[in-house]
Write an enzyme that holds these catalytic residues in place. Structure first.
Site, short mmCIF file in Angstrom:
data_model
loop_
_atom_site.label_atom_id
_atom_site.label_comp_id
_atom_site.label_asym_id
_atom_site.label_seq_id
_atom_site.Cartn_x
_atom_site.Cartn_y
_atom_site.Cartn_z
N HIS A 1 55.62 -13.93 17.45
CA HIS A 1 56.50 -15.12 17.27
C HIS A 1 56.48 -15.88 18.46
O HIS A 1 56.20 -15.59 19.64
CB HIS A 1 58.08 -14.49 17.50
CG HIS A 1 59.26 -15.66 17.11
ND1 HIS A 1 59.31 -16.42 16.23
CD2 HIS A 1 60.06 -15.85 18.11
CE1 HIS A 1 60.23 -17.03 16.48
NE2 HIS A 1 60.86 -16.71 17.25
N CYS B 1 56.18 -21.30 13.70
CA CYS B 1 57.13 -21.38 14.85
C CYS B 1 56.02 -22.08 16.16
O CYS B 1 56.49 -22.40 17.25
CB CYS B 1 57.41 -19.86 15.47
SG CYS B 1 56.47 -18.55 15.28
#
Length: 178
Positions: free
Chosen positions: A39, A129
């Site tokens: 992430h 992301c």
């Protein structure tokens, strides 16, 4: 802070990974290592990051959910780095600085702050992301994760096509009357 430094030294032992630069500074890219994926977030300062989270999940569930990878919409959130990281590890990773020029820090932060609370489209391969935070830092969305995934999908598709063609050729040769 000790956790980040510990994780940085662990990460720096891997020759394939860029050397982390220590404590995050405003505008830095933060790579968070989830069990099945990475992430990405952008460090704003004072312990806060900006990142994408799924629209349909609570703040807590969104931080570690694999479901976030398959979401089609995301919300831009400002959160504490330590809360987003949880029990996972992370590091500063401005790995694209060698071929992309970072925007001025004040512009990066300003662009990020305007987006807080906004709902945006999310696509694992085209707008994830990592694309989001690199767009903030460099003015261009880049994602090696997506590039690798596209390559893997292409390889699987090519292999499936080859097996399909081979199966068709093999079937035709068995069906010949002579």
């Amino acid at each position: 802070m000790a956790k980040q430094q510990q994780n940085s030294s662990m990460a720096s032992n891997d020759p394939d990974l860029p050397d982390p630069s220590g404590d995050p500074q405003p505008g830095d890219l933060i790579e968070i290592f989830r069990p099945a994926y990475q992430h990405w977030a952008l460090y704003l300062g004072d312990g806060y990051i900006i990142n994408l989270t799924p629209v349909d999940e609570s703040h807590t569930a969104a931080m570690s959910s694999v479901k976030s990878v398959f979401s089609r919409k995301a919300v831009v959130r400002m959160q504490l780095l330590k809360e987003v990281v949880g029990s996972d590890s992370y590091r500063v990773n401005n790995k694209y600085d060698h071929n992309h020029t970072p925007l001025p820090i004040c512009e990066i932060i300003q662009r990020a702050q305007v987006l807080i609370g906004q709902e945006v489209s999310y696509d694992l391969l085209g707008s994830n992301c990592e694309h989001f935070v690199t767009l903030l830092r460099y003015g261009e969305g880049v994602s090696e994760q997506a590039t690798r995934a596209i390559g893997a999908i292409s390889l699987v598709s090519a292999a499936a096509s080859a097996f399909s063609v081979l199966g068709l050729i093999n079937t035709r040769s068995r069906n010949r009357p002579f």
